[in-house]
Design a protein around this motif. Sequence first.
Motif, PDB file in Angstrom:
ATOM      1  N   SER A  42     121.663  11.718  13.705  1.00 13.81           N
ATOM      2  CA  SER A  42     120.525  10.808  13.591  1.00 13.81           C
ATOM      3  C   SER A  42     120.745   9.768  12.506  1.00 13.81           C
ATOM      4  O   SER A  42     121.530   9.959  11.570  1.00 13.81           O
ATOM      5  CB  SER A  42     119.264  11.619  13.283  1.00 13.81           C
ATOM      6  OG  SER A  42     118.171  10.787  12.929  1.00 13.81           O
ATOM      7  N   PHE A  43     119.984   8.699  12.602  1.00 13.15           N
ATOM      8  CA  PHE A  43     119.981   7.668  11.571  1.00 13.15           C
ATOM      9  C   PHE A  43     119.571   8.259  10.222  1.00 13.15           C
ATOM     10  O   PHE A  43     120.034   7.802   9.166  1.00 13.15           O
ATOM     11  CB  PHE A  43     118.996   6.560  11.975  1.00 13.15           C
ATOM     12  CG  PHE A  43     118.747   5.531  10.905  1.00 13.15           C
ATOM     13  CD1 PHE A  43     119.653   4.504  10.698  1.00 13.15           C
ATOM     14  CD2 PHE A  43     117.610   5.593  10.111  1.00 13.15           C
ATOM     15  CE1 PHE A  43     119.434   3.551   9.705  1.00 13.15           C
ATOM     16  CE2 PHE A  43     117.381   4.645   9.127  1.00 13.15           C
ATOM     17  CZ  PHE A  43     118.288   3.619   8.924  1.00 13.15           C
ATOM     18  N   THR A 121     130.101   7.642  14.993  1.00 12.90           N
ATOM     19  CA  THR A 121     128.736   7.288  15.378  1.00 12.90           C
ATOM     20  C   THR A 121     128.005   8.550  15.784  1.00 12.90           C
ATOM     21  O   THR A 121     128.629   9.583  16.046  1.00 12.90           O
ATOM     22  CB  THR A 121     128.744   6.253  16.525  1.00 12.90           C
ATOM     23  OG1 THR A 121     127.420   5.759  16.734  1.00 12.90           O
ATOM     24  CG2 THR A 121     129.244   6.864  17.823  1.00 12.90           C
ATOM     25  N   ARG A 122     126.704   8.481  15.823  1.00 10.84           N
ATOM     26  CA  ARG A 122     125.918   9.687  16.077  1.00 10.84           C
ATOM     27  C   ARG A 122     126.072  10.212  17.497  1.00 10.84           C
ATOM     28  O   ARG A 122     126.272   9.439  18.449  1.00 10.84           O
ATOM     29  CB  ARG A 122     124.451   9.428  15.749  1.00 10.84           C
ATOM     30  CG  ARG A 122     123.790   8.430  16.637  1.00 10.84           C
ATOM     31  CD  ARG A 122     122.405   8.072  16.121  1.00 10.84           C
ATOM     32  NE  ARG A 122     122.352   6.670  15.775  1.00 10.84           N
ATOM     33  CZ  ARG A 122     121.202   5.989  15.660  1.00 10.84           C
ATOM     34  NH1 ARG A 122     120.057   6.592  15.834  1.00 10.84           N
ATOM     35  NH2 ARG A 122     121.229   4.714  15.349  1.00 10.84           N
ATOM     36  N   LEU A 124     124.558  11.594  20.765  1.00  8.10           N
ATOM     37  CA  LEU A 124     123.273  11.552  21.458  1.00  8.10           C
ATOM     38  C   LEU A 124     123.074  12.745  22.388  1.00  8.10           C
ATOM     39  O   LEU A 124     121.958  12.987  22.851  1.00  8.10           O
ATOM     40  CB  LEU A 124     123.144  10.250  22.256  1.00  8.10           C
ATOM     41  CG  LEU A 124     123.150   8.963  21.420  1.00  8.10           C
ATOM     42  CD1 LEU A 124     122.945   7.759  22.324  1.00  8.10           C
ATOM     43  CD2 LEU A 124     122.089   9.004  20.332  1.00  8.10           C
ATOM     44  N   GLN A 155     117.822  14.892  14.358  1.00  8.96           N
ATOM     45  CA  GLN A 155     117.637  14.045  15.550  1.00  8.96           C
ATOM     46  C   GLN A 155     116.206  14.105  16.076  1.00  8.96           C
ATOM     47  O   GLN A 155     115.776  13.214  16.824  1.00  8.96           O
ATOM     48  CB  GLN A 155     118.638  14.426  16.646  1.00  8.96           C
ATOM     49  CG  GLN A 155     118.393  15.768  17.318  1.00  8.96           C
ATOM     50  CD  GLN A 155     119.055  16.928  16.597  1.00  8.96           C
ATOM     51  OE1 GLN A 155     119.248  16.876  15.384  1.00  8.96           O
ATOM     52  NE2 GLN A 155     119.414  17.966  17.340  1.00  8.96           N
ATOM     53  N   VAL A 160     116.101   8.298  18.876  1.00 10.85           N
ATOM     54  CA  VAL A 160     116.502   6.929  19.188  1.00 10.85           C
ATOM     55  C   VAL A 160     115.347   6.204  19.878  1.00 10.85           C
ATOM     56  O   VAL A 160     114.722   6.718  20.796  1.00 10.85           O
ATOM     57  CB  VAL A 160     117.742   6.924  20.105  1.00 10.85           C
ATOM     58  CG1 VAL A 160     118.061   5.497  20.537  1.00 10.85           C
ATOM     59  CG2 VAL A 160     118.933   7.515  19.375  1.00 10.85           C
ATOM     60  N   GLY A 161     115.038   5.013  19.387  1.00  2.94           N
ATOM     61  CA  GLY A 161     113.960   4.220  19.969  1.00  2.94           C
ATOM     62  C   GLY A 161     112.625   4.385  19.270  1.00  2.94           C
ATOM     63  O   GLY A 161     111.687   3.621  19.525  1.00  2.94           O
ATOM     64  N   SER A 219     130.059   4.167  20.556  1.00  4.70           N
ATOM     65  CA  SER A 219     128.834   3.683  19.922  1.00  4.70           C
ATOM     66  C   SER A 219     127.734   3.537  20.956  1.00  4.70           C
ATOM     67  O   SER A 219     127.951   2.896  22.006  1.00  4.70           O
ATOM     68  CB  SER A 219     129.066   2.330  19.236  1.00  4.70           C
ATOM     69  OG  SER A 219     130.030   2.475  18.218  1.00  4.70           O
ATOM     70  N   PRO A 220     126.550   4.113  20.722  1.00  5.69           N
ATOM     71  CA  PRO A 220     125.452   3.985  21.681  1.00  5.69           C
ATOM     72  C   PRO A 220     124.978   2.552  21.776  1.00  5.69           C
ATOM     73  O   PRO A 220     124.939   1.826  20.772  1.00  5.69           O
ATOM     74  CB  PRO A 220     124.364   4.892  21.098  1.00  5.69           C
ATOM     75  CG  PRO A 220     124.683   4.955  19.637  1.00  5.69           C
ATOM     76  CD  PRO A 220     126.174   4.882  19.531  1.00  5.69           C
ATOM     77  N   ALA A 223     120.992   1.918  19.583  1.00  5.21           N
ATOM     78  CA  ALA A 223     121.025   2.737  18.374  1.00  5.21           C
ATOM     79  C   ALA A 223     120.326   2.025  17.234  1.00  5.21           C
ATOM     80  O   ALA A 223     120.172   0.824  17.241  1.00  5.21           O
ATOM     81  CB  ALA A 223     122.461   3.035  18.002  1.00  5.21           C
TER      82      ALA A 223
END
Length: 223
Positions: A42-43, A121-122, A124, A155, A160-161, A219-220, A223
């Motif tokens: 997660s971010f 990168t994360r 998903l 997460q 995401v979003g 990379s998503p 993101a």
Amino acid sequence: MIDLVTKLVLKPLAKALYRPTIEGLENVPRKGGVVLASNHLSFVDSVVIPLAAPRQVFFLAKAEYFTGTGVKGAVSRFFFTHVINAVPVERGSVRAATASLDEGLEILNSGRAFGIYPEGTRSLDGRLYRGKTGVAWLALTAGVPVVPVALEGPQHILPVGKRIPRLRKITVKFGEPLHFDELHGQARSAKARRQVTDEVMAAIQALSGQEPAEQYNESPKAA
């Protein structure tokens, strides 16, 4: 003064709200250069790790997070500078990637802790992807140990979003330090970098219990 407020107010408040389960604090060296290599879900991972770690941890972040204008830009700069101790770097090219590693090396050589996500990168889908060898280059060049870190749950805090964090259970596990003294100075060897990276990823997987993806992550798009 701002850093003191962050340490004495913001971080204890975040801990009180999320009440993370933290394991293996004794595995994190209290001084000297060390790489904290974590899975990436997660971010908010770069918030969770400094919150849980027994010492200050530095991460790299996109330079755009530091150059915004207005209130939003000011909030972003404060968050990345004082909450997660982020160092701004340019991204998107081989030269930028090299500069990022150089920044990480400078942090380690100054005796500080540097956080990195070998997956790049994360994830998903929750699987653990193959590690990129930058983590090995740092460890072998700086001659520092690598502490594997496994995160569970971040997460679900900020999917995401979504823009508003949720209260969810978090677990942070710090594994035993990995030492690569016999390979110190062999950072230019692709074989040595791959060996070290695979060992680091195996340690992360042992802590997290994630299913190995056996491939690199992409990379998503969102993101």
